[in-house]
Design an enzyme around this catalytic site. Sequence first.
Site, mmCIF file in Angstrom:
data_model
loop_
_atom_site.group_PDB
_atom_site.id
_atom_site.type_symbol
_atom_site.label_atom_id
_atom_site.label_comp_id
_atom_site.label_asym_id
_atom_site.label_seq_id
_atom_site.Cartn_x
_atom_site.Cartn_y
_atom_site.Cartn_z
ATOM 1 N N GLU A 100 44.890 -50.927 7.149
ATOM 2 C CA GLU A 100 45.983 -51.709 7.716
ATOM 3 C C GLU A 100 45.568 -53.115 8.125
ATOM 4 O OE1 GLU A 100 49.167 -48.547 9.225
ATOM 5 O OE2 GLU A 100 47.681 -49.096 10.706
ATOM 6 N N CYS A 113 44.706 -59.655 12.201
ATOM 7 C CA CYS A 113 43.753 -58.595 12.535
ATOM 8 C C CYS A 113 43.385 -57.882 11.232
ATOM 9 C CB CYS A 113 44.422 -57.658 13.534
ATOM 10 S SG CYS A 113 43.371 -56.318 14.059
ATOM 11 N N CYS A 120 36.650 -45.103 9.787
ATOM 12 C CA CYS A 120 35.484 -45.616 10.513
ATOM 13 C C CYS A 120 34.468 -44.501 10.633
ATOM 14 C CB CYS A 120 35.898 -46.097 11.906
ATOM 15 S SG CYS A 120 34.556 -46.859 12.838
ATOM 16 N N CYS A 124 34.803 -43.004 18.248
ATOM 17 C CA CYS A 124 35.171 -43.297 19.633
ATOM 18 C C CYS A 124 36.322 -42.373 20.022
ATOM 19 C CB CYS A 124 35.569 -44.758 19.782
ATOM 20 S SG CYS A 124 34.231 -45.856 19.294
ATOM 21 N N CYS A 127 40.064 -43.647 20.072
ATOM 22 C CA CYS A 127 40.558 -44.476 18.961
ATOM 23 C C CYS A 127 41.089 -43.599 17.832
ATOM 24 C CB CYS A 127 39.437 -45.362 18.448
ATOM 25 S SG CYS A 127 39.876 -46.281 16.952
ATOM 26 N N CYS A 349 46.624 -52.091 19.111
ATOM 27 C CA CYS A 349 45.215 -51.682 19.018
ATOM 28 C C CYS A 349 45.085 -50.177 19.043
ATOM 29 C CB CYS A 349 44.420 -52.161 20.231
ATOM 30 S SG CYS A 349 44.367 -53.893 20.443
#
Length: 378
Positions: A100, A113, A120, A124, A127, A349
């Site tokens: 994205e 962004c 990933c 985390c 996230c 975010c």
Amino acid sequence: MSEESGHAPAPRELIGLPYDALEAAVIELDEPKFRAKQLWHWLYHRGATDFAEMSSLSKTFREKLAQHAVVSRPGVSSHHVSTDGTQKWLLRFADGNEAEMVFIPEEDRGTLCVSSQVGCTLTCSFCHTGTQRLVRNLSAGEVLGQIMLARDTLGEWPSPKEGRRLTNIVMMGMGEPLYNYDNVATALKIATDSHGLAFSRRRITLSTSGVVPMMQRCGEEIGVNLAVSLHATDDETRNELVPLNKKYPLKDLLEACRTYPGVHNARRITFEYVMIDGVNDSLEEAERLAELLRDIPAKINLIPFNPWPGTKYECSSWEAIEAFSDRLAELGYSAPVRTPRGRDINAACGQLKSDSQKKRRSQILKEQREQAAAPAST
Ligand code: SAH
Ligand code: SF4
């Protein structure tokens, strides 16, 4: 672009080739080296994607290019515009993988962004991207192609000197950019080339969860601003939120920040701190944060936690966030709270890669809670 016996080689993607590789490609096509300069201008200053448009190149060179090379952009699976003007693209790369990209317009700037990976490798706990299993690095062309696609959409070719809508780039989309260092570095070096996209290094920020051994190199070679996803003030809490902390604990991370190239020449590091209810939002933690950053030129960005389906965390209350920010202000730090943008299109975010199920599921849970709390009717 070398010929293999019997097979015509696949056309070569030109976007993302560093200048010397573009020169080599031009030489392979039996053209003089200086033609690479003209080609570079068409690719990165004019934003051309069709060789036929490249009118300063000879017809034979254009024909050779059309035969052996391509200039592409990431595909777009979907594109949404939020009520607040934020735009979100779900990009689809040639192999079908998706990532994205988000554009956030503000009064005095417009920030793109950009993603560095599909998913990933890090996990985390707060996230959403970290829960995604499918992971691969984006190529330099795929990272750079995001910026170029945004320019296409905003109609910003040739590269405007003034009055740009897209003024800033943040490597804060999906993925850990310092775990895809080479490709990200190549893309950002091209993005900052003054004969091309011409972004100033001061307007690019790379966000890392704390890949300590790559930080120095990033500052020296790419020279962009650094943001560090800190989120906690003691190792125990940070180990839970950012498991990479077990490998590179706070002490090492903060030392790498102290020695980040350029940090003492008015280039401050941004520390991101996501506000999670009951986990990292006490006033004691605000004080410890100020203490930890005492000798580092720093800015602090407080990010209200954005929930996603299945998360065990909740966002801190508004009072807790304000109190945290006020305490930091008393201690000499301005710590603005980042207003979530594009929440209605899941562009905020940590919401990246969520889908429409999210709203339905949270809605159902809310209704269940309300039902459970309601007095039984007789
Ligand atoms: N991997 C890099 C860059 C991408 S994440 C990094 O971690 O820094 C970009 C920012 O979004 C990071 O600061 C990250 O901590 C934050 N973030 C991730 N999930 C979030 C969530 N659910 N709510 C608010 N911020 C989140
Ligand atoms: Fe990866 Fe950054 Fe999300 Fe952590 S916060 S899982 S490093 S994208």
